[in-house]
Design an enzyme around this catalytic site. Structure first.
Site, PDB file in Angstrom:
ATOM      1  N   TYR A  41       0.830  -1.208   0.000  1.00 56.46           N
ATOM      2  CA  TYR A  41       0.000   0.000   0.000  1.00 56.46           C
ATOM      3  C   TYR A  41       0.862   1.255   0.000  1.00 56.46           C
ATOM      4  O   TYR A  41       2.068   1.209   0.239  1.00 56.46           O
ATOM      5  CB  TYR A  41      -0.944   0.014   1.200  1.00 56.46           C
ATOM      6  CG  TYR A  41      -0.290   0.403   2.514  1.00 56.46           C
ATOM      7  CD1 TYR A  41      -0.462   1.685   3.036  1.00 56.46           C
ATOM      8  CD2 TYR A  41       0.494  -0.498   3.236  1.00 56.46           C
ATOM      9  CE1 TYR A  41       0.133   2.047   4.235  1.00 56.46           C
ATOM     10  CE2 TYR A  41       1.090  -0.149   4.430  1.00 56.46           C
ATOM     11  CZ  TYR A  41       0.903   1.134   4.929  1.00 56.46           C
ATOM     12  OH  TYR A  41       1.506   1.501   6.118  1.00 56.46           O
ATOM     13  N   GLU A  52      13.034   3.192  13.597  1.00 56.23           N
ATOM     14  CA  GLU A  52      12.107   4.252  13.205  1.00 56.23           C
ATOM     15  C   GLU A  52      10.889   4.247  14.117  1.00 56.23           C
ATOM     16  O   GLU A  52      10.791   3.440  15.048  1.00 56.23           O
ATOM     17  CB  GLU A  52      11.681   4.068  11.748  1.00 56.23           C
ATOM     18  CG  GLU A  52      11.028   2.730  11.451  1.00 56.23           C
ATOM     19  CD  GLU A  52      10.802   2.511   9.959  1.00 56.23           C
ATOM     20  OE1 GLU A  52      10.753   3.499   9.204  1.00 56.23           O
ATOM     21  OE2 GLU A  52      10.650   1.343   9.553  1.00 56.23           O
ATOM     22  N   LYS A  71       6.554  -1.764   1.744  1.00 51.09           N
ATOM     23  CA  LYS A  71       5.400  -1.192   2.459  1.00 51.09           C
ATOM     24  C   LYS A  71       4.209  -2.134   2.310  1.00 51.09           C
ATOM     25  O   LYS A  71       3.385  -1.996   1.399  1.00 51.09           O
ATOM     26  CB  LYS A  71       5.081   0.202   1.923  1.00 51.09           C
ATOM     27  CG  LYS A  71       4.195   1.047   2.843  1.00 51.09           C
ATOM     28  CD  LYS A  71       4.133   2.466   2.341  1.00 51.09           C
ATOM     29  CE  LYS A  71       3.207   3.352   3.181  1.00 51.09           C
ATOM     30  NZ  LYS A  71       3.753   3.601   4.529  1.00 51.09           N
ATOM     31  N   LEU A  97      11.459   1.793   6.510  1.00 49.18           N
ATOM     32  CA  LEU A  97      10.781   2.221   5.295  1.00 49.18           C
ATOM     33  C   LEU A  97      11.531   3.415   4.720  1.00 49.18           C
ATOM     34  O   LEU A  97      11.911   4.332   5.464  1.00 49.18           O
ATOM     35  CB  LEU A  97       9.332   2.615   5.607  1.00 49.18           C
ATOM     36  CG  LEU A  97       8.518   3.040   4.382  1.00 49.18           C
ATOM     37  CD1 LEU A  97       8.239   1.833   3.491  1.00 49.18           C
ATOM     38  CD2 LEU A  97       7.220   3.704   4.809  1.00 49.18           C
TER      39      LEU A  97
END
Length: 297
Positions: A35, A181, A149, A205
Site C-alpha cells: 500500500y 524508526e 510497504k 521504510l
C-alpha cells in the site's frame, strides 16, 4: 466521512458500503498486499510519482503481479478527491494478491485487486506551530523487509499500543538497542548541529518525506549522517524529530518520560529545537509553494 463516500475497487467506482472482496482473497487471509498513502494539499497530490515508484518496488519485492490499472492510479486518485470533495485528504492505495483457494500455494491465475479510498485530514496551515509527540522505546519485532510497504502492520500497531500503555503518544522502535524508526514515521536525532538517521536499508521504510527532509537539510548547509544510533544516543540527543506523510516534521519532546535535550514543559519549542524548527519551516514552505501551482516533484 460517510460510509457511502465513493471509493475505487478493481475497475469500479462505488460507495464504500458496497465495496467487497472474496472471502478467500489472499490480502484478507495472509496480508499479501502492499500500500501507499498520499497526501493532498488544496486538491493536489503531493509527491505522487515517488509514492508510485515505491509501490512498484514493493510489488517487485513481494513477487506480486502489477494490476492492470497500475498506470491509472494518479487519475483514479484525482477523480476520488474531486468526487468526494476532499481537497485536504489522505489517499490510501492498496494492492492485494487476489482471490484463490486458501490451501493452494500457486499464484497462477490470480488477479490482483486494487483499492483506493480517500480520507479527510486536517487543512494545511502554513502558520501552524511545529507539532510534537512523546515516544516510548519499544523493541522492533518486525520482519527484515521493512523497506517493503506491506499491509502486514500488526507489529507496528502492537508497538504503538504498548507505547500508549506506557503513557506516550507513540513508539520509537529499536532492534537490540539500535533505533530504527517510529511506527509510521522515520526518526532523526540531532547532536552538535548534525542530523543522524538510520540508513535506508531493509530495516526501515524509505520514507518519501525522509528523503525530502534530508535534501532540504543538505541544501541549507546541514550535515546529514545516514548512520544508525543507539537508544542511549537518542536519549542524549539535542533534538529528536519524526518525518512522514502524515507527521511532516514533528518534534519529539520526551522519550521514555525523559525530556529530550533542553526541552522543558513551559519552554517555547522553537527555542530548544532550532534545527528541527528550521526543517519544519523549510518543509512547510515547500508545501506552500505547491499550492495553486502545478506540481513538479
Amino acid at each position: 466521512m460517510s460510509q457511502d463516500s465513493i471509493c475505487y475497487l478493481s475497475g469500479k467506482y462505488l460507495p464504500k458500503s458496497q465495496a467487497t472482496l472474496p472471502v478467500e482473497e489472499r490480502g484478507l487471509l495472509f496480508a499479501e498486499g502492499v500500500y501507499e498513502v498520499v497526501r493532498t494539499y488544496a486538491g493536489q497530490l503531493y509527491e505522487m510519482q515517488p509514492h508510485l515508484d515505491r509501490l512498484q518496488r514493493s510489488l517487485n519485492k513481494t513477487g506480486m503481479t502489477a494490476p492492470k490499472d497500475l498506470d491509472q492510479l494518479t487519475a483514479i486518485s484525482e477523480k476520488l478527491v474531486a468526487e468526494n470533495n476532499l481537497p485536504e485528504s489522505l489517499v490510501y492505495i492498496q494492492i492485494t494478491r487476489g482471490a484463490g483457494p486458501r490451501t493452494v500455494r500457486s499464484y497462477e491465475g490470480l488477479v490482483p485487486n486494487t483499492l483506493v479510498v480517500v480520507y479527510p485530514t486536517t487543512t494545511f496551515d502554513e502558520a501552524a506551530d511545529m507539532p510534537s509527540k512523546t515516544l516510548a522505546l519499544v523493541p522492533d519485532i518486525r520482519w527484515h523487509m521493512c523497506d517493503t510497504k506491506t499491509i502486514m502492520l500488526m507489529p507496528n500497531i502492537a508497538a504503538g499500543n504498548q507505547a500508549t500503555a506506557l503513557g506516550a503518544d507513540d513508539a520509537l522502535m529499536h532492534r537490540n538497542k539500535i533505533v530504527t524508526e517510529g511506527t509510521a514515521a522515520n526518526a532523526f536525532a540531532i547532536k552538535n548541529g548534525e542530523l543522524f538517521t538510520h540508513p535506508a536499508d531493509n530495516h526501515i521504510l524509505h520514507g518519501i518525506t525522509r528523503a525530502t527532509v534530508i535534501r532540504l537539510a543538505r541544501e541549507n548547509g546541514f550535515t546529514v549522517n545516514e548512520t544508525a544510533l543507539t537508544t542511549e544516543q537518542f536519549l542524549d540527543a539535542d533534538e529528536v524529530f519524526l518525518s512522514g506523510t502524515t507527521t511532516h516534521v514533528t518534534a519529539v519532546t520526551k522519550i521514555d518520560g525523559q525530556n529530550v535535550g533542553a526541552y522543558t514543559e513551559n519552554c517555547a519549542l522553537a527555542d530548544v529545537y532550532p534545527i528541527a524548527q528550521k526543517l519544519h519551516e523549510f518543509f512547510v514552505s515547500r508545501i506552500g509553494s505547491l499550492i495553486g501551482s502545478p506540481q513538479t516533484a
